[in-house]
Design a protein around this motif. Structure first.
Motif, PDB file in Angstrom:
ATOM      1  N   ALA A  63       0.822  -1.213   0.000  1.00 26.32           N
ATOM      2  CA  ALA A  63       0.000   0.000   0.000  1.00 26.32           C
ATOM      3  C   ALA A  63       0.855   1.262   0.000  1.00 26.32           C
ATOM      4  O   ALA A  63       0.362   2.343  -0.312  1.00 26.32           O
ATOM      5  N   LYS A 151      -7.522   3.925   4.591  1.00 24.10           N
ATOM      6  CA  LYS A 151      -7.608   4.252   3.162  1.00 24.10           C
ATOM      7  C   LYS A 151      -6.980   5.600   2.830  1.00 24.10           C
ATOM      8  O   LYS A 151      -6.427   5.779   1.749  1.00 24.10           O
ATOM      9  N   ILE A 154      -3.135   5.195   2.125  1.00 23.45           N
ATOM     10  CA  ILE A 154      -2.661   4.339   1.038  1.00 23.45           C
ATOM     11  C   ILE A 154      -2.043   5.227  -0.033  1.00 23.45           C
ATOM     12  O   ILE A 154      -2.634   6.223  -0.447  1.00 23.45           O
ATOM     13  N   GLU A 160      -4.613   2.655  -9.642  1.00 23.20           N
ATOM     14  CA  GLU A 160      -4.540   1.465  -8.789  1.00 23.20           C
ATOM     15  C   GLU A 160      -5.605   1.513  -7.696  1.00 23.20           C
ATOM     16  O   GLU A 160      -6.215   0.493  -7.372  1.00 23.20           O
ATOM     17  N   ARG A 161      -5.848   2.684  -7.151  1.00 19.74           N
ATOM     18  CA  ARG A 161      -6.909   2.828  -6.136  1.00 19.74           C
ATOM     19  C   ARG A 161      -8.267   2.454  -6.728  1.00 19.74           C
ATOM     20  O   ARG A 161      -9.078   1.822  -6.075  1.00 19.74           O
ATOM     21  N   GLU A 162      -8.489   2.891  -7.955  1.00 21.31           N
ATOM     22  CA  GLU A 162      -9.759   2.588  -8.618  1.00 21.31           C
ATOM     23  C   GLU A 162      -9.916   1.084  -8.815  1.00 21.31           C
ATOM     24  O   GLU A 162     -10.997   0.533  -8.597  1.00 21.31           O
ATOM     25  N   ASN A 165     -10.887  -0.302  -5.479  1.00 19.99           N
ATOM     26  CA  ASN A 165     -12.264   0.088  -5.121  1.00 19.99           C
ATOM     27  C   ASN A 165     -13.298  -0.742  -5.876  1.00 19.99           C
ATOM     28  O   ASN A 165     -14.369  -1.047  -5.329  1.00 19.99           O
TER      29      ASN A 165
END
Length: 168
Positions: A63, A151, A154, A160-162, A165
């Motif tokens: 992360a 969160k 991170i 990458e977050r998308e 999610n």
């Protein structure tokens, strides 16, 4: 007996018995690149003897990256520090998982020859392994769902977050 984990590049940490120019007991210098120090300190993470927190440590470190990728690491017994005369200090890390932050150690007062000894001992007695990108992704999703990762801390990039999610 606990273990220590250091993120490495697996392709640098292979045993080299078949390389003719190395004498018995020697190893290539390439692994030393993964043991870069800052102010003569090396950052490692404590992993329980049953490896029950290994996934959590890997998730926290992943992360902290910009992109989700394979996660290569070396895991070696903490007793190696005593064998090669290396001091350690428990220091708090800066990951998105507060519990993992408390598993952090700095190896301190680290002269070059001890760093080389550590690399040799870790290579000979430790385990080099890898979590594949799909496994890392699953670990991140699981850690977020369990509330281990904050969160907002991170560091993954927006793309990458998308991805993460969409899987939650």
């Amino acid at each position: 007996m606990s273990f220590l984990l250091r993120k490495v590049r697996k392709n640098k940490w292979y045993k080299t018995e078949t390389i003719p120019w190395l004498r018995q007991g020697e190893f290539q210098s390439d692994p030393l690149c993964d043991l870069a120090t800052t102010e003569n300190k090396l950052s490692v993470y404590r992993v329980e003897d049953d490896c029950s927190n290994l996934s959590r440590v890997v998730s926290a470190l992943a992360a902290n990256s910009d992109k989700i990728a394979n996660f290569d690491y070396i895991l070696f017994e903490e007793t190696i520090l005593k064998d090669v005369g290396i001091k350690s200090e428990q220091t708090k890390a800066d990951t998105a998982d507060e519990t993992v932050n408390n598993c952090h150690l700095d190896l301190v007062e680290l002269p070059a020859f001890r760093l080389v000894d550590l690399a040799g001992q870790a290579l000979n007695k430790g385990k080099v392994d890898r979590f594949l990108v799909q496994q890392v992704t699953s670990l991140l999703v699981d850690s977020i769902q369990k509330g281990y990762l904050n969160k907002s801390k991170i560091r993954l990039n927006a793309e990458e977050r998308e991805k993460i999610n969409r899987l939650i």
